[in-house]
Design a protein around this motif. Structure first.
Motif, PDB file in Angstrom:
ATOM      1  N   UNK A  42      -2.845  37.973 -23.238  1.00  0.00           N
ATOM      2  CA  UNK A  42      -2.935  37.767 -24.602  1.00  0.00           C
ATOM      3  C   UNK A  42      -3.640  38.878 -25.588  1.00  0.00           C
ATOM      4  N   UNK A  43      -3.140  39.250 -26.502  1.00  0.00           N
ATOM      5  CA  UNK A  43      -3.668  40.414 -27.418  1.00  0.00           C
ATOM      6  C   UNK A  43      -4.842  39.566 -28.072  1.00  0.00           C
ATOM      7  N   UNK A  44      -5.616  40.265 -28.893  1.00  0.00           N
ATOM      8  CA  UNK A  44      -6.744  39.755 -29.585  1.00  0.00           C
ATOM      9  C   UNK A  44      -6.466  38.505 -30.454  1.00  0.00           C
ATOM     10  N   UNK A  45      -5.392  38.952 -30.905  1.00  0.00           N
ATOM     11  CA  UNK A  45      -4.668  37.991 -31.940  1.00  0.00           C
ATOM     12  C   UNK A  45      -4.073  37.020 -31.328  1.00  0.00           C
ATOM     13  N   UNK A  46      -3.844  36.780 -30.262  1.00  0.00           N
ATOM     14  CA  UNK A  46      -3.136  35.729 -29.448  1.00  0.00           C
ATOM     15  C   UNK A  46      -1.883  35.840 -29.363  1.00  0.00           C
ATOM     16  N   UNK A  47      -1.235  37.074 -29.277  1.00  0.00           N
ATOM     17  CA  UNK A  47       0.269  37.274 -28.949  1.00  0.00           C
ATOM     18  C   UNK A  47       0.370  37.577 -27.694  1.00  0.00           C
ATOM     19  N   UNK A  48       1.395  36.678 -27.022  1.00  0.00           N
ATOM     20  CA  UNK A  48       1.682  36.957 -25.326  1.00  0.00           C
ATOM     21  C   UNK A  48       2.291  38.257 -25.263  1.00  0.00           C
ATOM     22  N   UNK A  49       1.919  39.238 -24.514  1.00  0.00           N
ATOM     23  CA  UNK A  49       2.502  40.601 -24.318  1.00  0.00           C
ATOM     24  C   UNK A  49       2.538  40.812 -22.891  1.00  0.00           C
ATOM     25  N   UNK A  74      -5.402  43.938 -31.196  1.00  0.00           N
ATOM     26  CA  UNK A  74      -4.424  43.207 -31.715  1.00  0.00           C
ATOM     27  C   UNK A  74      -2.850  43.716 -31.434  1.00  0.00           C
ATOM     28  N   UNK A  75      -1.887  42.929 -31.885  1.00  0.00           N
ATOM     29  CA  UNK A  75      -0.581  43.592 -31.707  1.00  0.00           C
ATOM     30  C   UNK A  75      -0.538  44.897 -32.434  1.00  0.00           C
ATOM     31  N   UNK A  76      -0.997  44.659 -33.742  1.00  0.00           N
ATOM     32  CA  UNK A  76      -0.668  46.029 -34.603  1.00  0.00           C
ATOM     33  C   UNK A  76      -1.448  47.000 -34.028  1.00  0.00           C
ATOM     34  N   UNK A  77      -2.710  46.967 -33.636  1.00  0.00           N
ATOM     35  CA  UNK A  77      -3.414  47.989 -32.777  1.00  0.00           C
ATOM     36  C   UNK A  77      -2.779  48.437 -31.765  1.00  0.00           C
ATOM     37  N   UNK A  78      -2.135  47.559 -30.699  1.00  0.00           N
ATOM     38  CA  UNK A  78      -1.316  48.044 -29.714  1.00  0.00           C
ATOM     39  C   UNK A  78      -0.283  48.871 -29.950  1.00  0.00           C
ATOM     40  N   UNK A  79       0.247  48.568 -31.017  1.00  0.00           N
ATOM     41  CA  UNK A  79       1.631  49.173 -31.360  1.00  0.00           C
ATOM     42  C   UNK A  79       1.193  50.565 -31.586  1.00  0.00           C
ATOM     43  N   UNK A  80      -0.169  50.753 -31.963  1.00  0.00           N
ATOM     44  CA  UNK A  80      -0.466  52.393 -32.408  1.00  0.00           C
ATOM     45  C   UNK A  80      -0.903  53.388 -31.487  1.00  0.00           C
ATOM     46  N   UNK A  81      -0.653  52.576 -30.155  1.00  0.00           N
ATOM     47  CA  UNK A  81      -1.506  53.690 -28.842  1.00  0.00           C
ATOM     48  C   UNK A  81      -0.184  54.609 -28.736  1.00  0.00           C
ATOM     49  N   UNK A  82      -0.509  55.746 -28.709  1.00  0.00           N
ATOM     50  CA  UNK A  82       0.328  56.833 -28.453  1.00  0.00           C
ATOM     51  C   UNK A  82       0.347  57.208 -26.806  1.00  0.00           C
ATOM     52  N   UNK A  83       1.513  56.877 -26.100  1.00  0.00           N
ATOM     53  CA  UNK A  83       1.554  56.922 -24.490  1.00  0.00           C
ATOM     54  C   UNK A  83       2.039  58.303 -24.302  1.00  0.00           C
TER      55      UNK A  83
END
Length: 146
Positions: A42-49, A74-83
């Protein structure tokens, strides 16, 4: 009496594609497996990833300087990670269900969900975790798919 063999793709077709990605799950379904296994946090905002490890590690990213618990994003912050692998993305559980929804039960019978919990890294109660995952299953995965 003969028993059929059940073939499960652990983390999707993880030998062919990056594990726990939409591409790995679709590849596994195309290969004809009976089920896929995936790991959920779960992300910080409760989204299963869908991701295996508890920690996001700097060696896999371009903008993290130390290992950080996935549950701190959060899901938003997770999407900002540069892999380092620019094509990599951590999918939500709903995205995985969407990618697999066209496969009938005769092709893909099950999705085996491993809920990843650890006292040090899981920031929500187990009941909330189960509830969030169950809610996504109800929304995204029909047992009477045809």
């Amino acid at each position: 009496m003969m028993h059929p063999v059940h073939v499960q793709a652990h983390r999707g077709a993880s030998r062919e594609k990056t594990e726990n990605t939409l591409e790995a799950f679709v590849c596994a379904a195309e290969m004809g497996v009976n089920s896929v296994e995936l790991d959920v946090h779960l992300t910080q905002d409760g989204v299963p990833v869908v991701f295996h490890d508890f920690l996001l590690k700097p060696e896999a990213t371009l903008n993290l300087t130390s290992a950080v618990s996935l549950s701190e994003f959060s899901l938003t912050k997770l999407s900002e990670i540069k892999w380092r692998d620019a094509t990599f993305k951590i999918p939500t559980l709903l995205e995985v269900f969407g990618a697999l929804s066209s496969y009938t039960p005769s092709v893909l019978a099950w999705v085996d969900i491993e809920m990843k919990t650890h006292p040090q890294y899981t920031k929500v109660s187990y009941d909330r975790f189960v509830g969030q995952v169950f809610e996504q299953v109800v929304l995204g995965w029909s047992l009477d798919r045809t």
